[in-house]
Design a protein around this motif. Structure first.
Motif, PDB file in Angstrom:
ATOM      1  N   ALA A  29       0.819  -1.210   0.000  1.00 51.53           N
ATOM      2  CA  ALA A  29       0.000   0.000   0.000  1.00 51.53           C
ATOM      3  C   ALA A  29       0.853   1.261   0.000  1.00 51.53           C
ATOM      4  O   ALA A  29       0.331   2.370  -0.190  1.00 51.53           O
ATOM      5  N   LYS A  40      -6.624   7.685   0.085  1.00 50.71           N
ATOM      6  CA  LYS A  40      -7.290   6.869  -0.923  1.00 50.71           C
ATOM      7  C   LYS A  40      -6.982   5.384  -0.737  1.00 50.71           C
ATOM      8  O   LYS A  40      -7.863   4.530  -0.854  1.00 50.71           O
ATOM      9  N   LYS A  41      -5.720   5.092  -0.431  1.00 48.91           N
ATOM     10  CA  LYS A  41      -5.338   3.688  -0.236  1.00 48.91           C
ATOM     11  C   LYS A  41      -5.892   3.140   1.074  1.00 48.91           C
ATOM     12  O   LYS A  41      -6.224   1.959   1.173  1.00 48.91           O
ATOM     13  N   ALA A  43      -8.775   4.045   2.252  1.00 44.83           N
ATOM     14  CA  ALA A  43     -10.180   3.780   1.923  1.00 44.83           C
ATOM     15  C   ALA A  43     -10.324   2.440   1.219  1.00 44.83           C
ATOM     16  O   ALA A  43     -11.251   1.663   1.511  1.00 44.83           O
ATOM     17  N   ARG A  44      -9.400   2.148   0.285  1.00 43.94           N
ATOM     18  CA  ARG A  44      -9.453   0.860  -0.420  1.00 43.94           C
ATOM     19  C   ARG A  44      -9.170  -0.291   0.542  1.00 43.94           C
ATOM     20  O   ARG A  44      -9.776  -1.366   0.434  1.00 43.94           O
ATOM     21  N   ALA A  47     -12.237  -0.935   2.590  1.00 42.18           N
ATOM     22  CA  ALA A  47     -13.263  -1.582   1.756  1.00 42.18           C
ATOM     23  C   ALA A  47     -12.958  -3.060   1.588  1.00 42.18           C
ATOM     24  O   ALA A  47     -13.882  -3.887   1.494  1.00 42.18           O
ATOM     25  N   ARG A  48     -11.664  -3.404   1.553  1.00 41.18           N
ATOM     26  CA  ARG A  48     -11.287  -4.823   1.438  1.00 41.18           C
ATOM     27  C   ARG A  48     -11.532  -5.553   2.753  1.00 41.18           C
ATOM     28  O   ARG A  48     -11.994  -6.702   2.763  1.00 41.18           O
ATOM     29  N   THR A  54     -18.987  -0.295   1.832  1.00 44.25           N
ATOM     30  CA  THR A  54     -19.235   0.576   0.671  1.00 44.25           C
ATOM     31  C   THR A  54     -20.730   0.734   0.386  1.00 44.25           C
ATOM     32  O   THR A  54     -21.115   1.620  -0.377  1.00 44.25           O
TER      33      THR A  54
END
Length: 243
Positions: A29, A40-41, A43-44, A47-48, A54
């Motif tokens: 990351a 942003k990373k 947030a990803r 989400a994972r 989401t």
């Protein structure tokens, strides 16, 4: 002893191998090796870790609360220490969910404590990745096949459908069972006497009765679970197909 306690605190209770794995994830990351992960990373990543965040506002708030707790001492910056803390918080959160779901499932089934222990052994013995404590579709079909042959596409399709129902997944790829969901799935197979599975389990029990203890660990585990769970409802009259 003090040094050991400090090392444990720094590792957040993870083993050395787990810390190394988390460090690799952090580096993935942070490819530029800046020492921190951008918003942003992050947030990803969340989400994972929390797929429903989401689309589910409560799940989103839950994920954000864990993130805020992890970075509360670093003014919002996600360095590796904060990342490791987040992984610990997420792991503990998921473990609480798992235990809660298992307790609910045990309470909602008719299985006794010994039967639950037998099913736990059957579940653990059927995992392709025991460290994850999750049974995949392939694991589930293979486990049932130890009790009776899964010899038709219809049988396999019914097992896939059952697994999707119990895991609340929308596709085969996302379908997986924790132990609680596994218990509910096995109870459904038993109650429906799915394709005669109760009789197959009883046959295994009879065949293994004179076998030496430990001669075949896998089938012994299966027969133990079978003798303690399926035979109790063998005389009940049910349809043989899942709805």
């Amino acid at each position: 002893r003090r040094l050991r306690a400090e090392a444990l605190a720094r590792s957040r209770g993870f083993s050395e191998d787990e810390v190394r794995a988390h460090r690799e994830s952090f580096r993935g990351a942070d490819p530029d090796d800046t020492g921190s992960v951008g918003p942003k990373k992050v947030a990803r990543l969340l989400a994972r870790l929390f797929p429903r965040s989401t689309s589910d506002i409560e799940e989103h708030r839950r994920a954000k609360a864990l993130f805020d707790e992890a970075v509360s001492g670093s003014r919002g910056t996600m360095g590796f220490p904060e990342f490791l803390l987040l992984m610990r918080l997420v792991s503990d959160d998921h473990e609480r969910d798992r235990l809660s779901e298992e307790l609910f499932s045990v309470g909602s089934t008719d299985f006794s404590r010994p039967e639950v222990r037998d099913f736990r052994a059957l579940f653990r013995g059927g995992l392709s990745a025991p460290e994850g404590d999750v049974m995949t579709l392939g694991d589930f079909v293979s486990m049932v096949a130890r009790i009776m042959p899964v010899i038709s596409i219809i049988m396999e399709t019914e097992l896939k459908q059952l697994l999707r129902e119990q895991s609340e997944a929308t596709s085969d790829e996302g379908a997986a069972l924790g132990f609680g969901a596994f218990l509910r799935a096995m109870q459904k197979l038993q109650r429906e006497n799915w394709h005669g599975i109760n009789d197959a389990a009883a046959d295994i029990t009879s065949a293994q009765a004179g076998a030496e203890l430990g001669k075949d660990e896998t089938s012994t585990t299966a027969s133990t679970a079978a003798s303690g769970t399926w035979t109790s409802s063998k005389d009940e009259d049910h349809d043989t197909n899942l709805p």
